[in-house]
Design a protein around this motif. Sequence first.
Motif, PDB file in Angstrom:
ATOM      1  N   ALA A 126      12.377  -5.465  -8.024  1.00  0.00           N
ATOM      2  CA  ALA A 126      11.449  -6.367  -7.337  1.00  0.00           C
ATOM      3  C   ALA A 126      10.218  -6.598  -8.196  1.00  0.00           C
ATOM      4  O   ALA A 126       9.669  -5.665  -8.801  1.00  0.00           O
ATOM      5  N   LEU A 127       9.793  -7.857  -8.245  1.00  0.00           N
ATOM      6  CA  LEU A 127       8.545  -8.219  -8.912  1.00  0.00           C
ATOM      7  C   LEU A 127       7.505  -8.475  -7.822  1.00  0.00           C
ATOM      8  O   LEU A 127       7.796  -9.140  -6.820  1.00  0.00           O
ATOM      9  N   VAL A 128       6.292  -7.936  -8.015  1.00  0.00           N
ATOM     10  CA  VAL A 128       5.230  -8.179  -7.044  1.00  0.00           C
ATOM     11  C   VAL A 128       4.273  -9.204  -7.640  1.00  0.00           C
ATOM     12  O   VAL A 128       3.561  -8.914  -8.602  1.00  0.00           O
ATOM     13  N   ASP A 129       4.294 -10.396  -7.091  1.00  0.00           N
ATOM     14  CA  ASP A 129       3.463 -11.531  -7.508  1.00  0.00           C
ATOM     15  C   ASP A 129       3.770 -11.974  -8.946  1.00  0.00           C
ATOM     16  O   ASP A 129       4.263 -11.202  -9.761  1.00  0.00           O
ATOM     17  N   ASP A 161      15.957  -9.140  -8.469  1.00  0.00           N
ATOM     18  CA  ASP A 161      16.493  -9.408  -7.124  1.00  0.00           C
ATOM     19  C   ASP A 161      15.455 -10.032  -6.196  1.00  0.00           C
ATOM     20  O   ASP A 161      15.769 -10.969  -5.465  1.00  0.00           O
ATOM     21  N   TYR A 162      14.245  -9.466  -6.202  1.00  0.00           N
ATOM     22  CA  TYR A 162      13.230  -9.930  -5.251  1.00  0.00           C
ATOM     23  C   TYR A 162      11.935 -10.290  -5.971  1.00  0.00           C
ATOM     24  O   TYR A 162      11.535  -9.620  -6.928  1.00  0.00           O
ATOM     25  N   LEU A 163      11.279 -11.308  -5.460  1.00  0.00           N
ATOM     26  CA  LEU A 163       9.899 -11.587  -5.851  1.00  0.00           C
ATOM     27  C   LEU A 163       9.068 -11.523  -4.572  1.00  0.00           C
ATOM     28  O   LEU A 163       9.265 -12.328  -3.649  1.00  0.00           O
ATOM     29  N   ILE A 164       8.168 -10.567  -4.522  1.00  0.00           N
ATOM     30  CA  ILE A 164       7.318 -10.423  -3.334  1.00  0.00           C
ATOM     31  C   ILE A 164       6.093 -11.309  -3.521  1.00  0.00           C
ATOM     32  O   ILE A 164       5.330 -11.136  -4.486  1.00  0.00           O
ATOM     33  N   VAL A 165       5.920 -12.260  -2.617  1.00  0.00           N
ATOM     34  CA  VAL A 165       4.803 -13.196  -2.729  1.00  0.00           C
ATOM     35  C   VAL A 165       3.691 -12.708  -1.789  1.00  0.00           C
ATOM     36  O   VAL A 165       3.627 -13.079  -0.622  1.00  0.00           O
ATOM     37  N   ASN A 166       2.833 -11.862  -2.328  1.00  0.00           N
ATOM     38  CA  ASN A 166       1.730 -11.342  -1.494  1.00  0.00           C
ATOM     39  C   ASN A 166       0.653 -12.393  -1.274  1.00  0.00           C
ATOM     40  O   ASN A 166      -0.049 -12.356  -0.274  1.00  0.00           O
ATOM     41  N   HIS A 167       0.484 -13.296  -2.247  1.00  0.00           N
ATOM     42  CA  HIS A 167      -0.637 -14.252  -2.180  1.00  0.00           C
ATOM     43  C   HIS A 167      -0.216 -15.535  -2.889  1.00  0.00           C
ATOM     44  O   HIS A 167       0.392 -15.485  -3.953  1.00  0.00           O
ATOM     45  N   LEU A 226      -0.108   0.997  -3.075  1.00  0.00           N
ATOM     46  CA  LEU A 226      -0.394  -0.226  -2.324  1.00  0.00           C
ATOM     47  C   LEU A 226      -0.581  -1.378  -3.310  1.00  0.00           C
ATOM     48  O   LEU A 226      -1.432  -1.300  -4.206  1.00  0.00           O
ATOM     49  N   PHE A 227       0.202  -2.425  -3.133  1.00  0.00           N
ATOM     50  CA  PHE A 227       0.003  -3.655  -3.899  1.00  0.00           C
ATOM     51  C   PHE A 227      -0.856  -4.548  -3.004  1.00  0.00           C
ATOM     52  O   PHE A 227      -0.381  -5.068  -1.991  1.00  0.00           O
ATOM     53  N   SER A 228      -2.122  -4.716  -3.374  1.00  0.00           N
ATOM     54  CA  SER A 228      -3.144  -5.153  -2.409  1.00  0.00           C
ATOM     55  C   SER A 228      -3.544  -6.619  -2.525  1.00  0.00           C
ATOM     56  O   SER A 228      -4.540  -7.016  -1.930  1.00  0.00           O
ATOM     57  N   ALA A 229      -2.791  -7.421  -3.284  1.00  0.00           N
ATOM     58  CA  ALA A 229      -3.189  -8.819  -3.525  1.00  0.00           C
ATOM     59  C   ALA A 229      -4.606  -8.851  -4.129  1.00  0.00           C
ATOM     60  O   ALA A 229      -4.928  -7.984  -4.938  1.00  0.00           O
ATOM     61  N   ASP A 230      -5.466  -9.781  -3.704  1.00  0.00           N
ATOM     62  CA  ASP A 230      -6.797  -9.884  -4.339  1.00  0.00           C
ATOM     63  C   ASP A 230      -7.721  -8.707  -3.999  1.00  0.00           C
ATOM     64  O   ASP A 230      -8.701  -8.457  -4.709  1.00  0.00           O
ATOM     65  N   SER A 272      -4.096  -4.089  -7.570  1.00  0.00           N
ATOM     66  CA  SER A 272      -4.617  -5.390  -7.179  1.00  0.00           C
ATOM     67  C   SER A 272      -4.042  -6.469  -8.098  1.00  0.00           C
ATOM     68  O   SER A 272      -3.396  -6.173  -9.109  1.00  0.00           O
ATOM     69  N   THR A 273      -4.306  -7.715  -7.748  1.00  0.00           N
ATOM     70  CA  THR A 273      -3.841  -8.816  -8.599  1.00  0.00           C
ATOM     71  C   THR A 273      -4.795  -9.108  -9.760  1.00  0.00           C
ATOM     72  O   THR A 273      -4.469  -9.917 -10.624  1.00  0.00           O
ATOM     73  N   HIS A 274      -5.996  -8.496  -9.735  1.00  0.00           N
ATOM     74  CA  HIS A 274      -6.937  -8.662 -10.847  1.00  0.00           C
ATOM     75  C   HIS A 274      -7.597  -7.308 -11.140  1.00  0.00           C
ATOM     76  O   HIS A 274      -8.002  -6.610 -10.214  1.00  0.00           O
ATOM     77  N   GLY A 275      -7.759  -7.014 -12.431  1.00  0.00           N
ATOM     78  CA  GLY A 275      -8.526  -5.819 -12.797  1.00  0.00           C
ATOM     79  C   GLY A 275      -7.668  -4.568 -12.872  1.00  0.00           C
ATOM     80  O   GLY A 275      -6.434  -4.619 -12.750  1.00  0.00           O
ATOM     81  N   PRO A 276      -8.330  -3.424 -13.063  1.00  0.00           N
ATOM     82  CA  PRO A 276      -7.589  -2.179 -13.307  1.00  0.00           C
ATOM     83  C   PRO A 276      -6.719  -1.746 -12.133  1.00  0.00           C
ATOM     84  O   PRO A 276      -6.968  -2.109 -10.988  1.00  0.00           O
ATOM     85  N   VAL A 277      -5.727  -0.930 -12.442  1.00  0.00           N
ATOM     86  CA  VAL A 277      -4.958  -0.214 -11.419  1.00  0.00           C
ATOM     87  C   VAL A 277      -5.791   1.009 -11.033  1.00  0.00           C
ATOM     88  O   VAL A 277      -6.185   1.798 -11.891  1.00  0.00           O
ATOM     89  N   TRP A 278      -6.067   1.125  -9.732  1.00  0.00           N
ATOM     90  CA  TRP A 278      -6.980   2.176  -9.277  1.00  0.00           C
ATOM     91  C   TRP A 278      -6.213   3.431  -8.896  1.00  0.00           C
ATOM     92  O   TRP A 278      -5.259   3.367  -8.122  1.00  0.00           O
ATOM     93  N   THR A 279      -6.624   4.553  -9.448  1.00  0.00           N
ATOM     94  CA  THR A 279      -5.983   5.849  -9.124  1.00  0.00           C
ATOM     95  C   THR A 279      -7.085   6.837  -8.730  1.00  0.00           C
ATOM     96  O   THR A 279      -7.426   6.950  -7.562  1.00  0.00           O
ATOM     97  N   LYS A 280      -7.700   7.447  -9.728  1.00  0.00           N
ATOM     98  CA  LYS A 280      -8.740   8.448  -9.485  1.00  0.00           C
ATOM     99  C   LYS A 280      -9.964   7.843  -8.790  1.00  0.00           C
ATOM    100  O   LYS A 280     -10.685   8.522  -8.069  1.00  0.00           O
TER     101      LYS A 280
END
Length: 398
Positions: free
Chosen positions: A46-49, A73-79, A161-165, A223-231
């Motif tokens: 699956a691809l997210v956005d 197989d899948y494209l998840i259209v969050n936004h 969590l894939f959080s869109a914007d 998110s769809t913009h900027g870093p992937v947030w972990t810590k």
Amino acid sequence: MQRYEIAKDIYYVGVNDRHKHLFENMLPLPYGVSYNSYLIVDEKVALVDTVEGPFAEELLDNIKEVIGDRRLDYLIVNHMEPDHSSGIRTMLAHYPSLKLIVNAKTIDMLKGYYGLNEDVMLEVKNGEEISLGGRMLSFHFAPMVHWPEVMMTYVAKDQILFSADAFGCFGTLDGAVLDTQLNLGLYFDEMYRYYANIVGKYGSPVQTALKKLGGLPLSMICSTHGPVWTKHIPEVVGIYDELSSGKTQEGVVIAYGSMYGHTEQMAEMVARGVASVMKNVRIYDVSTADHSLLLSEIFKYKGLILGSPTYCNEIYPNMQYIMNKIATRNIKDRVFGYWGSFTWAGAAAKGFASFAESMKWEEPVGLEIKQSMTQAQADELFELGRQVAERVKKAFIK
Ligand code: FEO
């Protein structure tokens, strides 16, 4: 090429845009912007956005680097905003059996923007799940963060969590994508500017989304913009909570318009008054300042003082422009001061007073000055700044 595997079998496949000067053709991008896409490789892939159209081939290369000739197989259209959806047709052209995971509101937009038929779409309801084999994905609608069709996708197995914007910011991802690998000062500053200008009108939907997400264990926010947030998830959620709930910091923004420098001199006096009480004072000339930055400062600080000459019997146009942005975003509860200047007939001061009333802010501190500033008026302007700063300070006394 080095692939960005952000969790086991989950990859960052987004792109950096260092070409675009103005986001939404309005907002300067001094540090560029990233369009983030993510690939989840399981029994199904699956691809997210997606990304903005001109970068779709680069996205495709990034995907192929991970899965080679395997099928997507899948494209998840969050936004659906085109910075994330205008690569969809390229994906469909390369993967004709691809199913788009959508919701009822997305369907109309996919038809309207890209002429797609519903037979390429699989509609999900709020809270519904689909299986990729080893992982379940669940979908959580977050309308108006920042468009009505927005949803977020949660992978319980990985607590991602894939959080869109939401939780996004401007700034390209230079050489790394995880928050732990990047110097974050720039991104946090850009998060304020991003929020104020992009999501700022929708504080209450953001609060609703934050409450909904409160119960989910999170190890990663993508998110769809900027870093992937972990810590740094707590800081990032804290910034969004601060801004969307209308919390402010102690400080005063002074913005002025000035044609020949008189109103600018007055701003200096006002600033001295503020600075006699507190250190956080920022002055902006509305004719030269980046309005997106000015707006983010106005979101951040409790105090606001505006100064304008009268122009064609109205407020100076560049000042009116920023006032419209404040009104559109319904920025609440500011300690407000103003001064209006004029040569033969004053209108700016009246305009500011009625602006404060329309915003339902508390009674402002105001002044009106004819032509150039006298010493007595310099003292009054100092006092205007001091009084606003005192009120701001008082608002932070527990
Ligand atoms: Fe980055 Fe609302 O799109």
